[in-house]
Each structure stands twice: as structure tokens, then as C-alpha cells.
Write a protein that holds these residues in place. Structure first.
Motif, short mmCIF file in Angstrom:
data_model
loop_
_atom_site.label_atom_id
_atom_site.label_comp_id
_atom_site.label_asym_id
_atom_site.label_seq_id
_atom_site.Cartn_x
_atom_site.Cartn_y
_atom_site.Cartn_z
N ILE A 139 36.93 29.28 44.09
CA ILE A 139 36.47 29.89 43.05
C ILE A 139 34.83 29.68 42.95
O ILE A 139 34.11 28.55 43.21
N SER A 140 34.37 30.85 42.66
CA SER A 140 32.72 31.30 42.63
C SER A 140 32.21 30.55 41.26
O SER A 140 32.90 30.52 40.65
N GLY A 141 30.94 30.06 41.46
CA GLY A 141 30.17 29.54 40.31
C GLY A 141 29.19 30.41 40.24
O GLY A 141 28.39 30.08 39.02
N PRO B 266 28.61 42.60 45.43
CA PRO B 266 28.74 44.20 46.04
C PRO B 266 29.52 45.13 45.29
O PRO B 266 30.66 44.30 44.74
N PRO B 267 29.21 46.20 44.90
CA PRO B 267 29.84 46.89 43.86
C PRO B 267 31.29 47.25 44.40
O PRO B 267 32.32 47.43 43.61
N LYS B 268 31.38 47.42 45.87
CA LYS B 268 32.70 47.79 46.11
C LYS B 268 33.74 46.48 46.14
O LYS B 268 35.03 46.77 46.41
N ASP B 269 33.27 45.41 46.17
CA ASP B 269 34.20 44.26 45.75
C ASP B 269 34.37 43.91 44.32
O ASP B 269 35.04 43.31 43.97
N ALA B 270 33.54 44.71 43.63
CA ALA B 270 33.51 44.24 42.03
C ALA B 270 34.19 45.59 41.08
O ALA B 270 33.99 45.48 39.95
N GLU B 271 34.86 46.61 41.37
CA GLU B 271 35.23 47.33 40.78
C GLU B 271 36.36 46.89 39.75
O GLU B 271 36.33 47.73 38.67
N ASP B 272 36.89 45.97 39.81
CA ASP B 272 37.90 45.39 38.82
C ASP B 272 37.64 44.23 37.99
O ASP B 272 38.28 43.48 37.26
N VAL B 273 35.94 43.81 38.25
CA VAL B 273 35.55 42.47 37.43
C VAL B 273 35.62 42.95 36.24
O VAL B 273 35.29 43.93 35.63
N GLU B 274 35.74 41.85 35.07
CA GLU B 274 35.65 41.73 33.96
C GLU B 274 34.52 41.43 33.19
O GLU B 274 34.15 41.51 32.00
N PHE B 275 33.37 41.24 33.84
CA PHE B 275 32.01 41.02 33.49
C PHE B 275 30.94 41.90 33.88
O PHE B 275 31.06 42.67 34.82
N ASP B 276 29.86 41.73 33.31
CA ASP B 276 28.68 42.56 33.70
C ASP B 276 27.98 41.97 35.12
O ASP B 276 27.82 40.66 35.16
N TYR B 277 27.52 42.78 36.04
CA TYR B 277 26.92 42.05 37.16
C TYR B 277 25.85 43.23 37.83
O TYR B 277 25.96 44.34 37.25
N GLN C 169 45.44 34.81 45.46
CA GLN C 169 45.44 36.02 44.59
C GLN C 169 44.92 35.40 43.20
O GLN C 169 44.14 36.28 42.74
N LYS C 170 45.33 34.32 42.74
CA LYS C 170 44.88 33.74 41.50
C LYS C 170 43.36 33.40 41.58
O LYS C 170 42.52 33.54 40.76
N ILE C 171 42.86 33.05 42.85
CA ILE C 171 41.54 32.75 42.89
C ILE C 171 40.48 34.20 42.67
O ILE C 171 39.63 34.02 42.03
N ARG C 172 41.27 35.06 43.66
CA ARG C 172 40.62 36.56 43.64
C ARG C 172 40.58 37.01 41.87
O ARG C 172 39.34 37.28 41.47
N GLU C 173 41.48 36.56 41.17
CA GLU C 173 41.80 37.31 39.78
C GLU C 173 40.82 36.28 38.92
O GLU C 173 39.99 36.93 38.15
N THR C 174 40.72 35.09 39.23
CA THR C 174 39.56 34.08 38.57
C THR C 174 38.21 34.53 38.85
O THR C 174 37.16 34.72 37.94
N LYS D 126 39.39 38.05 35.42
CA LYS D 126 40.64 38.58 34.75
C LYS D 126 41.51 37.33 34.20
O LYS D 126 42.16 37.54 33.28
N ILE D 127 41.20 36.14 34.74
CA ILE D 127 42.13 35.10 34.25
C ILE D 127 41.04 33.86 34.39
O ILE D 127 40.08 34.01 34.98
N ASN D 128 41.33 32.91 33.17
CA ASN D 128 40.49 31.77 33.37
C ASN D 128 41.09 30.35 33.30
O ASN D 128 41.40 29.63 31.98
N PRO D 129 41.66 29.81 34.43
CA PRO D 129 42.52 28.60 34.17
C PRO D 129 41.71 27.45 33.96
O PRO D 129 40.42 27.39 33.78
#
Length: 376
Positions: free
Chosen positions: A179-181, A196-207, A346-351, A355-358
Motif C-alpha cells: 500500500i502506497s503512502g 503516471p496517468p495511464k496507471d491512474a485512470e480509475d483512481v478516486e482522488f486528484d493527482y 487486487q485489494k492492494i491495487r484498489e486501496t 476505491k476502498i479504505n481498509p
């Protein structure tokens, strides 16, 4: 009787300094074989806790009298019991590892890599229990943090200690093994978070979009961090050239291996990108650049000072993944020689997408185990 304890920081320094230590790991055999504390001068015994509940007599003759012994379990509870029993059996140099392997998984050991031009500095943060490598570039009272882990206090505290202000936070790609900090540090410090925008198409926050040729300047002494688009591990993977001396390769190129292209289920699609990055883009760079990856596989990759990195020229000669002339053989090597995927990838990617916040405890459990970002 007070049980003697030691910390992951103290054990970490023994790893870096290659000091001798005896590890008594009381976890189950399968857990031990999958993942353990590793030190070049360490000796080991793995005897499950349940075999020692009644007595430590079965292992007394297997333990040294002239070395420090650290008892390790999953969370630090079982090791206290075994430490107490060994102390009563006459072992004076026995310590329980506080927090066990869970704490070991989270420990970061900062190592200074180099002085940069005009007074800057480059630090590598070695996550000894996970094989993750993070970085901080400092110059002129400012800092950039690259590929930080979720233990953000390590980075913000280190910046305070060095009296620098974090001005940029960057991830080389969307991570799948830890999990990235990055986003959390950006929120805490107000610094922009670059992806990188090609990795960030589905992120839920501004970058901020990290694109090829992006050049960030750190501090008044002009330490440049230049982005180099280098897909293959992910479609957006981006390397950084720091101060014209260092190549931060993310999970594309390691000291003894190369990155795997399958963590998003796209191995066949991305293998050609991986080869193009390794065999074309990197070969157009200066061979004098020192490669600093985002992960390492074993302590054998460590330099004498505890850092992980080698000149690109050396890797071009010694790294097998850079010396497969036939494209079909390369594709076969990359797609058919893959270790198990990281735990909860997969859950780490979603975090990491937001998308999720465990809860914190679940995040710890998601990351337990060794890194598996490289092909074998």
C-alpha cells in the motif's frame, strides 16, 4: 521476572551491519519457509510454538550459548512465553522480538545513498521485511519522496529531522504488492501527488499527471528529477533520473532480475512494452547511471553500506533479464516463469486507487509476506 525484548530497529541494524544473530522462529513451518527475517550472518532454528508449550528441552542443545538469540513469532506474544522459558532454562542472552513479524514487515531502515550536486542528498528507505525500497531527495530545504510505503510517519519524521519540507510525492506506478503512502503524505503535507496517468485512470482522488519528460526541481540547488516513461511492469510505469546520476527504475528493473508484467492480468499484452523499455529505452541512457529499484529480492543484492543499487553498465553484463537476445525466448521467460502473485494484490491495487479504505489492521494483513514483483 522481566522478559528481555528487542526491537525491529535493533534487528534491522544487525542486518545492515551484517552482525551475527541467532533467530529462533516459533511460527509454523510453512510460514517460516515462505517468509523470515534474513541476515547474512544470521543462524536459524524453526521450531513451532506448539512444540514448545510443555518444555523447551527439545531445542536446548540446538541453541548457542555464545550468541544473542532473538525469538520471533507472528505478533510478539508467543515469543514472550518461549523467551521466558529459555531464560528459566539458563539462557541469559535471549530476547523476544517486539511485535513479531508484523512489526518486522513495517520497519524501514534509512540509508544514505549519496551526496548530490550543490549540497543535495539522496536517501533510500529499506523495508527489510518486505523488500520495498523508497527514496527521498533533499536539496535547499526541500524534499521529494518517491515510492513511499504506508508508514508515512517515517518519511514525514525524517523530513523534520533533516529540516526539509516535502514539496513533491511521486509513485513510479500503481503498486500491487504494498500500500502506497503517497496520497496520504500529500494530504498531510500539502505537496502535490504525482502518478503516471495511464496507471491512474480509475483512481478516486486528484493527482498530478506524471508524463514523459516531466522535470521537477527540488530546492534552490536545482536537483532535477526527470520522468522517463518506461512501461512493462504496468502500462504507466515511469522511471526517474535524479541529478543525472541515478536511475530509479520502480519495478521494471532490479539488481538481479526484471519486473513481472502480469499483476494487472496483462502479461501477454505488456511483455513487449517490458522488452522495449529494458532493451531500447534503458540502453539509450548513460551506462554510468546507478540503478535504484523499488524492490529487492534478497540481502545478497545489498551493498556494503546496506543500500541496494548498481551501475546500469554492470547490470547490462550481469542481469540475465537484460541478456536474452531472442524475443520469443524473452516472452517465454517472462510469462512462464512467474512466482505466485502478491498476497491480496487486487485489494492492494484498489486501496492504492482510493476505491476502498481498509482499517489499519486489515492493511497490515494484506501486506504480510515477501514481495513478489520480480520474475524468478
Amino acid at each position: 521476572m522481566a522478559i528481555k525484548k528487542t526491537t525491529v530497529s535493533e534487528v534491522g541494524k544487525k542486518v545492515i551491519n551484517k552482525d551475527p544473530l541467532f533467530i529462533l522462529d516459533v511460527r509454523n513451518e510453512d510460514d517460516y519457509k515462505d517468509w523470515k527475517i534474513e541476515g547474512d550472518s544470521f543462524e536459524y532454528n524453526n521450531t513451532p510454538y506448539f512444540d514448545l508449550i510443555d518444555s523447551v528441552d527439545p531445542i536446548k542443545d540446538e541453541l548457542p550459548k555464545d550468541m544473542d538469540i532473538v525469538v520471533v513469532c507472528a505478533k510478539g506474544g508467543s515469543s514472550q512465553y518461549v523467551t521466558e522459558q529459555l531464560d528459566e532454562a539458563g539462557f541469559e542472552n535471549v530476547y523476544s522480538l517486539e511485535g513479531g513479524m508484523k512489526a518486522w514487515s513495517e520497519h524501514l531502515e534509512p540509508v544514505k545513498v549519496a551526496d548530490l550536486s550543490d549540497g543535495g542528498e539522496l536517501y533510500q528507505f529499506v523495508r527489510l521485511g518486505k523488500g520495498c525500497l523508497s527514496y527521498m531527495v533533499t536539496s535547499g530545504g526541500e524534499a521529494a519522496v518517491i515510492d513511499p510505503t504506508r508508514m508515512i510517519e517515517t518519511f514525514t519524521g525524517f523530513a523534520e529531522e533533516k529540516n526539509v519540507k516535502i514539496k513533491h510525492v511521486l509513485d513510479t506506478h500503481l503498486h500491487a504488492d504494498h500500500i502506497s503512502g503517497g496520497h496520504a503524505i500529500a494530504e498531510k503535507t500539502g505537496a502535490p501527488y504525482w502518478l503516471p496517468p495511464k496507471d491512474a485512470e480509475d483512481v478516486e482522488f486528484d493527482y498530478n499527471k506524471l508524463v514523459d519528460g516531466e522535470d521537477l526541481t527540488i530546492g534552490s540547488s536545482k536537483i532535477h528529477v526527470q520522468a522517463l516513461y518506461s512501461p512493462g511492469h504496468t502500462i504507466g510505469s515511469t522511471s526517474f533520473i535524479v541529478d543525472d546520476q541515478f536511475l530509479l527504475t520502480g519495478d521494471i528493473l532490479f539488481v538481479e532480475s526484471i519486473g513481472r508484467p502480469d499483476l494487472a492480468g496483462k502479461a501477454d499484452d505488456w511483455v513487449s512494452d517490458l522488452r522495449d523499455t529494458l532493451y531500447n529505452k534503458y540502453r539509450n541512457l548513460s551506462n554510468e547511471l546507478v540503478v535504484l529499484p523499488a524492490h529487492y529480492m534478497s540481502n545478497e543484492e545489498m551493498n556494503e553500506d546496506g543500500s541496494v543499487g548498481k551501475k546500469l553498465a554492470t547490470l547490462q553484463k550481469e542481469n540475465h533479464g537484460l541478456n536474452v537476445a531472442d524475443e520469443n525466448e524473452f516472452k517465454k521467460m517472462v510469462t512462464e516463469n512467474l512466482p505466485p502473485q502478491p498476497n491480496s494484490h487486487q485489494k492492494i491495487r484498489e486501496t492504492n486507487m482510493g476505491k476502498i479504505n481498509p482499517e489499519q489492521e486489515e492493511k497490515r494483513e494484506m501486506e504480510i509476506g515477501p514481495n513478489r514483483c520480480a520474475i524468478k
